[in-house]
Design an enzyme around this catalytic site. Sequence first.
Site, mmCIF file in Angstrom:
data_model
loop_
_atom_site.group_PDB
_atom_site.id
_atom_site.type_symbol
_atom_site.label_atom_id
_atom_site.label_comp_id
_atom_site.label_asym_id
_atom_site.label_seq_id
_atom_site.Cartn_x
_atom_site.Cartn_y
_atom_site.Cartn_z
ATOM 1 C CB CYS A 107 -23.466 46.851 -9.089
ATOM 2 S SG CYS A 107 -24.906 46.720 -7.996
ATOM 3 C CB CYS A 129 -27.220 39.759 -10.704
ATOM 4 S SG CYS A 129 -27.285 41.545 -10.982
#
Length: 372
Positions: A101, A204
Amino acid sequence: MRVVAAMSGGVDSAVAAARMLDAGHEVVGVHLALAQSAATLRESARGCCTIEDAGDARRVADRLGIPFYVWDMAERFRRDVVEDFVAEYAAGRTPNPCLRCNEKIKFAALLDKALALGFDAVATGHYAQVVEVPDPSAETGVRRELHRAVDPAKDQSYVLGVLDADQLGRSFFPLGDSTKPQIRAEAAERGFSVARKPDSHDICFIADGDTRGWLAERLGERPGPVLDTDGAVLGEHAGAHGYTVGQRRGLGLRVPAADGRPRFVVSTDTRTNTVVVGPEELLGVDVVVGEHLRWCGPAPAGTGPVRVGAQLRAHGEEHPGSARVEAGEGIPPRVTVHLDRRTRGVAPGQSVVLYDGTRVVGSATITASGRR
């Protein structure tokens, strides 16, 4: 300087934005919408990127008096992070989605969009430090280096090891000189409603923390044998992609070890759909090979080995050793790290991040490990 402050809705990014404003920068808050169907309310502290998080970020921006926007990067996140995560597990590797990410979203897509809109840099709530050192060869006369945070319990330099020199030159990490209790106290003093908000953790996009179940929904179940190192069948698994080297729990072994000692996953093979378990001592390795090299500044000079500290997981210890970079015509560069002592649980797909003292030298994706 015009700065985009990435605001997740948590306490860290809130204080980071405030500190950039205090430093005299022109700050605009941006919340990244990464979930294609974000839940209205958070069910636990695991997840992030919910509608509630966007609201929390907006309230902080309003209190600071800065503009606030939501940028939709859900499709890019799905392609570059979530689908990559699934593909890596399907291939028998153990990825770190936080590094991906940072590499693909926060310091590529976000930074690229910010620069295209006329901003100069991006600031985040990561716990790390950027240190400027004199460098006559640099255009500005200084070189920016990435260093560990002062709070070892919160240091996130490992997941930032994928940044290259250009990205680092346009990044700010205002929290690196503080501890988490100090950040929460500062948030309370500033009147931020997120001062006591729990931290998100784990992956997440897997809000309940059940990675194996999440993968099974996407890759299906492929029952196969759990073997010992001699090839004897000890049990059955639902898919080799759901296991990682060093795993101890959830092995479903029907045959106990003759010596009564616990057994661990020592290897997986998604091609043959097998999982091999063995005693803990088989996990120890002192040679790590990595590809997809990323340097946080100049690459190590020369062809000889250089002394480094090697960190092999986000919350793992640093291991002293030496690293040698190898490259040839038509061959992707790779780094071989010889550790001074053996460590356990190193799996392909994880990242090795190299340090020189507190400075991050660079990172690589682990492709193999073994023993000298």
